[in-house]
Design a protein around this motif. Structure first.
Motif, PDB file in Angstrom:
ATOM      1  N   GLN A  89       0.825  -1.199   0.000  1.00 39.17           N
ATOM      2  CA  GLN A  89       0.000   0.000   0.000  1.00 39.17           C
ATOM      3  C   GLN A  89       0.867   1.259   0.000  1.00 39.17           C
ATOM      4  OE1 GLN A  89      -3.918   1.119   2.306  1.00 39.17           O
ATOM      5  NE2 GLN A  89      -2.176   1.487   3.662  1.00 39.17           N
ATOM      6  N   ASP A  90       1.933   1.268   0.800  1.00 40.47           N
ATOM      7  CA  ASP A  90       2.818   2.430   0.834  1.00 40.47           C
ATOM      8  C   ASP A  90       3.535   2.617  -0.499  1.00 40.47           C
ATOM      9  OD1 ASP A  90       1.982   2.668   3.391  1.00 40.47           O
ATOM     10  OD2 ASP A  90       3.950   2.530   4.332  1.00 40.47           O
ATOM     11  N   ALA A  91       3.961   1.505  -1.107  1.00 39.75           N
ATOM     12  CA  ALA A  91       4.605   1.596  -2.421  1.00 39.75           C
ATOM     13  C   ALA A  91       3.666   2.211  -3.438  1.00 39.75           C
ATOM     14  CB  ALA A  91       5.055   0.207  -2.878  1.00 39.75           C
ATOM     15  N   ASP A  92       2.378   1.829  -3.385  1.00 41.63           N
ATOM     16  CA  ASP A  92       1.377   2.372  -4.304  1.00 41.63           C
ATOM     17  C   ASP A  92       1.166   3.859  -4.054  1.00 41.63           C
ATOM     18  OD1 ASP A  92      -0.691   1.607  -6.385  1.00 41.63           O
ATOM     19  OD2 ASP A  92      -1.970   2.569  -4.905  1.00 41.63           O
ATOM     20  N   ILE A  93       1.125   4.262  -2.783  1.00 42.54           N
ATOM     21  CA  ILE A  93       0.951   5.675  -2.441  1.00 42.54           C
ATOM     22  C   ILE A  93       2.134   6.498  -2.946  1.00 42.54           C
ATOM     23  CG2 ILE A  93       0.896   7.322  -0.517  1.00 42.54           C
ATOM     24  CD1 ILE A  93      -0.690   5.202   1.052  1.00 42.54           C
ATOM     25  N   PHE A  94       3.356   6.031  -2.666  1.00 42.92           N
ATOM     26  CA  PHE A  94       4.546   6.749  -3.132  1.00 42.92           C
ATOM     27  C   PHE A  94       4.584   6.817  -4.656  1.00 42.92           C
ATOM     28  CE2 PHE A  94       7.119   5.383   0.875  1.00 42.92           C
ATOM     29  CZ  PHE A  94       6.447   6.331   1.631  1.00 42.92           C
ATOM     30  N   ALA A  95       4.340   5.678  -5.310  1.00 42.98           N
ATOM     31  CA  ALA A  95       4.421   5.619  -6.771  1.00 42.98           C
ATOM     32  C   ALA A  95       3.412   6.560  -7.417  1.00 42.98           C
ATOM     33  CB  ALA A  95       4.195   4.184  -7.257  1.00 42.98           C
ATOM     34  N   ASN A  96       2.177   6.567  -6.917  1.00 38.41           N
ATOM     35  CA  ASN A  96       1.160   7.449  -7.491  1.00 38.41           C
ATOM     36  C   ASN A  96       1.477   8.918  -7.258  1.00 38.41           C
ATOM     37  OD1 ASN A  96      -0.521   5.552  -8.669  1.00 38.41           O
ATOM     38  ND2 ASN A  96      -1.724   5.233  -6.825  1.00 38.41           N
ATOM     39  N   ALA A  97       1.927   9.258  -6.048  1.00 37.27           N
ATOM     40  CA  ALA A  97       2.234  10.654  -5.746  1.00 37.27           C
ATOM     41  C   ALA A  97       3.396  11.161  -6.597  1.00 37.27           C
ATOM     42  CB  ALA A  97       2.552  10.812  -4.263  1.00 37.27           C
ATOM     43  N   ILE A  98       4.450  10.359  -6.708  1.00 36.74           N
ATOM     44  CA  ILE A  98       5.596  10.749  -7.533  1.00 36.74           C
ATOM     45  C   ILE A  98       5.187  10.802  -9.004  1.00 36.74           C
ATOM     46  CG2 ILE A  98       7.893  10.024  -8.323  1.00 36.74           C
ATOM     47  CD1 ILE A  98       8.244   8.797  -5.468  1.00 36.74           C
ATOM     48  N   GLY A  99       4.357   9.851  -9.428  1.00 35.40           N
ATOM     49  CA  GLY A  99       3.890   9.840 -10.816  1.00 35.40           C
ATOM     50  C   GLY A  99       3.094  11.079 -11.171  1.00 35.40           C
ATOM     51  N   VAL A 100       2.238  11.543 -10.264  1.00 39.78           N
ATOM     52  CA  VAL A 100       1.475  12.770 -10.519  1.00 39.78           C
ATOM     53  C   VAL A 100       2.418  13.964 -10.640  1.00 39.78           C
ATOM     54  CG1 VAL A 100      -0.191  14.393  -9.533  1.00 39.78           C
ATOM     55  CG2 VAL A 100      -0.649  11.945  -9.459  1.00 39.78           C
ATOM     56  N   GLY A 101       3.447  14.002  -9.785  1.00 38.28           N
ATOM     57  CA  GLY A 101       4.430  15.079  -9.888  1.00 38.28           C
ATOM     58  C   GLY A 101       5.114  15.097 -11.246  1.00 38.28           C
ATOM     59  N   ILE A 102       5.481  13.916 -11.733  1.00 32.69           N
ATOM     60  CA  ILE A 102       6.108  13.816 -13.057  1.00 32.69           C
ATOM     61  C   ILE A 102       5.142  14.275 -14.137  1.00 32.69           C
ATOM     62  CG2 ILE A 102       7.111  12.242 -14.758  1.00 32.69           C
ATOM     63  CD1 ILE A 102       8.018  10.492 -12.379  1.00 32.69           C
ATOM     64  N   ASP A 103       3.901  13.797 -14.072  1.00 29.21           N
ATOM     65  CA  ASP A 103       2.896  14.196 -15.061  1.00 29.21           C
ATOM     66  C   ASP A 103       2.726  15.713 -15.088  1.00 29.21           C
ATOM     67  OD1 ASP A 103       2.487  11.532 -15.587  1.00 29.21           O
ATOM     68  OD2 ASP A 103       0.574  11.399 -14.509  1.00 29.21           O
ATOM     69  N   ASN A 104       2.760  16.329 -13.920  1.00 23.69           N
ATOM     70  CA  ASN A 104       2.536  17.776 -13.846  1.00 23.69           C
ATOM     71  C   ASN A 104       3.670  18.574 -14.485  1.00 23.69           C
ATOM     72  OD1 ASN A 104       0.074  17.440 -12.607  1.00 23.69           O
ATOM     73  ND2 ASN A 104       0.856  17.737 -10.533  1.00 23.69           N
ATOM     74  N   VAL A 105       4.905  18.064 -14.459  1.00 24.18           N
ATOM     75  CA  VAL A 105       5.997  18.800 -15.106  1.00 24.18           C
ATOM     76  C   VAL A 105       6.071  18.490 -16.597  1.00 24.18           C
ATOM     77  CG1 VAL A 105       7.368  19.009 -13.007  1.00 24.18           C
ATOM     78  CG2 VAL A 105       7.780  17.073 -14.545  1.00 24.18           C
ATOM     79  N   LEU A 106       5.675  17.280 -16.994  1.00 20.68           N
ATOM     80  CA  LEU A 106       5.729  16.935 -18.417  1.00 20.68           C
ATOM     81  C   LEU A 106       4.549  17.533 -19.166  1.00 20.68           C
ATOM     82  CD1 LEU A 106       6.894  13.193 -18.406  1.00 20.68           C
ATOM     83  CD2 LEU A 106       8.247  15.243 -18.838  1.00 20.68           C
ATOM     84  N   GLY A 107       3.363  17.492 -18.559  1.00 22.28           N
ATOM     85  CA  GLY A 107       2.188  18.080 -19.182  1.00 22.28           C
ATOM     86  C   GLY A 107       1.811  17.382 -20.476  1.00 22.28           C
ATOM     87  N   GLY A 108       0.898  17.996 -21.199  1.00 22.66           N
ATOM     88  CA  GLY A 108       0.504  17.483 -22.503  1.00 22.66           C
ATOM     89  C   GLY A 108      -0.080  16.082 -22.428  1.00 22.66           C
ATOM     90  N   THR A 109       0.412  15.208 -23.299  1.00 24.21           N
ATOM     91  CA  THR A 109      -0.133  13.854 -23.402  1.00 24.21           C
ATOM     92  C   THR A 109       0.825  12.808 -22.853  1.00 24.21           C
ATOM     93  OG1 THR A 109       0.751  13.642 -25.661  1.00 24.21           O
ATOM     94  CG2 THR A 109      -1.506  14.480 -25.425  1.00 24.21           C
ATOM     95  N   SER A 110       1.754  13.222 -21.999  1.00 22.99           N
ATOM     96  CA  SER A 110       2.703  12.279 -21.394  1.00 22.99           C
ATOM     97  C   SER A 110       2.217  11.865 -20.010  1.00 22.99           C
ATOM     98  CB  SER A 110       4.100  12.906 -21.271  1.00 22.99           C
ATOM     99  OG  SER A 110       4.663  13.134 -22.537  1.00 22.99           O
ATOM    100  N   THR A 111       2.299  10.572 -19.719  1.00 24.11           N
ATOM    101  CA  THR A 111       1.912  10.056 -18.405  1.00 24.11           C
ATOM    102  C   THR A 111       3.005   9.137 -17.883  1.00 24.11           C
ATOM    103  OG1 THR A 111       0.698   8.214 -19.421  1.00 24.11           O
ATOM    104  CG2 THR A 111      -0.564  10.191 -18.849  1.00 24.11           C
ATOM    105  N   ALA A 112       3.191   9.163 -16.569  1.00 25.77           N
ATOM    106  CA  ALA A 112       4.236   8.358 -15.937  1.00 25.77           C
ATOM    107  C   ALA A 112       3.631   7.154 -15.229  1.00 25.77           C
ATOM    108  CB  ALA A 112       5.005   9.207 -14.926  1.00 25.77           C
ATOM    109  N   GLU A 113       4.343   6.045 -15.303  1.00 25.03           N
ATOM    110  CA  GLU A 113       4.004   4.851 -14.515  1.00 25.03           C
ATOM    111  C   GLU A 113       5.245   4.481 -13.704  1.00 25.03           C
ATOM    112  OE1 GLU A 113       2.777   0.130 -14.954  1.00 25.03           O
ATOM    113  OE2 GLU A 113       2.819   1.412 -16.735  1.00 25.03           O
ATOM    114  N   VAL A 114       5.226   4.776 -12.419  1.00 23.65           N
ATOM    115  CA  VAL A 114       6.351   4.440 -11.541  1.00 23.65           C
ATOM    116  C   VAL A 114       6.276   2.954 -11.225  1.00 23.65           C
ATOM    117  CG1 VAL A 114       7.409   4.815  -9.291  1.00 23.65           C
ATOM    118  CG2 VAL A 114       6.506   6.756 -10.588  1.00 23.65           C
ATOM    119  N   GLN A 115       7.339   2.214 -11.526  1.00 26.02           N
ATOM    120  CA  GLN A 115       7.331   0.762 -11.397  1.00 26.02           C
ATOM    121  C   GLN A 115       8.188   0.249 -10.248  1.00 26.02           C
ATOM    122  OE1 GLN A 115       8.561  -0.184 -15.439  1.00 26.02           O
ATOM    123  NE2 GLN A 115       6.436  -0.653 -15.984  1.00 26.02           N
ATOM    124  N   SER A 116       9.038   1.097  -9.703  1.00 22.77           N
ATOM    125  CA  SER A 116       9.807   0.677  -8.537  1.00 22.77           C
ATOM    126  C   SER A 116      10.143   1.879  -7.667  1.00 22.77           C
ATOM    127  CB  SER A 116      11.091  -0.057  -8.938  1.00 22.77           C
ATOM    128  OG  SER A 116      12.028   0.818  -9.515  1.00 22.77           O
TER     129      SER A 116
END
Length: 272
Positions: A89-116
């Motif tokens: 559960q903690d890994a999922d929380i960290f991965a999603n939060a970091i992924g949203v941060g990445i998405d916010n800087v990339l913008g547009g049609t790029s999406t991040a999937e944090v896998q580790s």
């Protein structure tokens, strides 16, 4: 199913627009992305191929031609002052939060999937939609029942490596050169966000904004010299390692004909 909806709600999915398949990340509260039962099936899919086969079985090739294509590249970077997660559960929380941060800087049609996140790996079970973890937290799930990550105390001196995949979608690129430019642009933007610390700002901003907040990320920062990436996959180029794409390397022309009426599953499509 509410757990499924909540923990899957930042995962890009394909859906029918009525004339083709498109992809999005943000969904309404009532939408569940993974619905194993038929009564609450959402019509959302993990790949364009799955969407076209299910929604446009009568014109799969037309759907594939009209739908956006995507390109991916792998990335990694280090975050200072972050403990590795102790459960899934903690890994999922960290991965999603970091992924949203990445998405916010990339913008547009790029999406991040944090896998580790450090020694913990995280993926998604495509039958249930639930996260599945491996590495040092294999077999774990719940840390606490309030949606908050476990507080492991002072993280001074700890550096944790984050890795995953960036997917960039285009509705306009129709050749290898266009996608190559798209890949390089996304990598350059990601790299710059690490070195100029805007990725750090974006991750911390979302860690505060998220409900419940992710306090473990409040005092972290992305190590500015740590960014690394692989060469992106181009949907129009075939290499020795490619799983899809087409590149003409000799002069002349040729025709390829497929009978898509015989394609009823993703496995059938992969055999072509």
């Amino acid at each position: 199913w509410r757990i499924t909806q909540c923990m899957a709600n930042e995962h890009p999915m394909y859906y029918s627009t009525g004339s083709a398949c498109d992809v999005k990340v943000e969904f309404e509260d009532w939408e569940s992305k993974y619905t194993p039962g038929s009564w609450d099936a959402s019509g959302l899919y993990d790949t364009m191929e799955e969407c076209c086969i299910a929604e446009f079985w009568f014109d799969i090739d037309g759907c594939l031609g009209d739908s956006p294509r995507d390109t991916t590249f792998e990335f990694s970077f280090d975050i200072a002052q972050l403990h590795e997660p102790t459960n899934c559960q903690d890994a999922d929380i960290f991965a999603n939060a970091i992924g949203v941060g990445i998405d916010n800087v990339l913008g547009g049609t790029s999406t991040a999937e944090v896998q580790s996140v450090g020694c913990a790996t995280i993926s998604r079970n495509y039958d249930t939609g639930n996260p599945e973890c491996g590495g040092c937290i294999s077999g774990t799930f719940i840390g606490d029942y309030d949606g908050r990550a476990v507080n492991l105390g002072d993280a001074t001196g700890i550096v944790t490596t984050i890795s995953g995949i960036i997917t960039t979608t285009s509705t306009t690129c129709s050749d290898a050169a266009c996608f190559e430019e798209l890949i390089n642009s996304a990598i350059d933007k990601f790299s710059t966000s690490v070195t100029d610390e805007s990725l750090t700002d974006a991750i911390i901003a979302w860690a505060y904004e998220r409900l419940p907040p992710v306090k473990q990320l409040w005092d972290t920062w992305v190590v500015t010299t740590s960014f690394d990436s692989t060469t992106g996959t181009n949907p129009f180029t075939v290499t020795a390692d490619s799983t899809s794409g087409l590149e003409v390397t000799v002069g002349g022309s040729f025709d390829i004909n497929f009978d898509f009426t015989q394609v009823t599953t993703v496995a059938d499509l992969q055999l072509l």
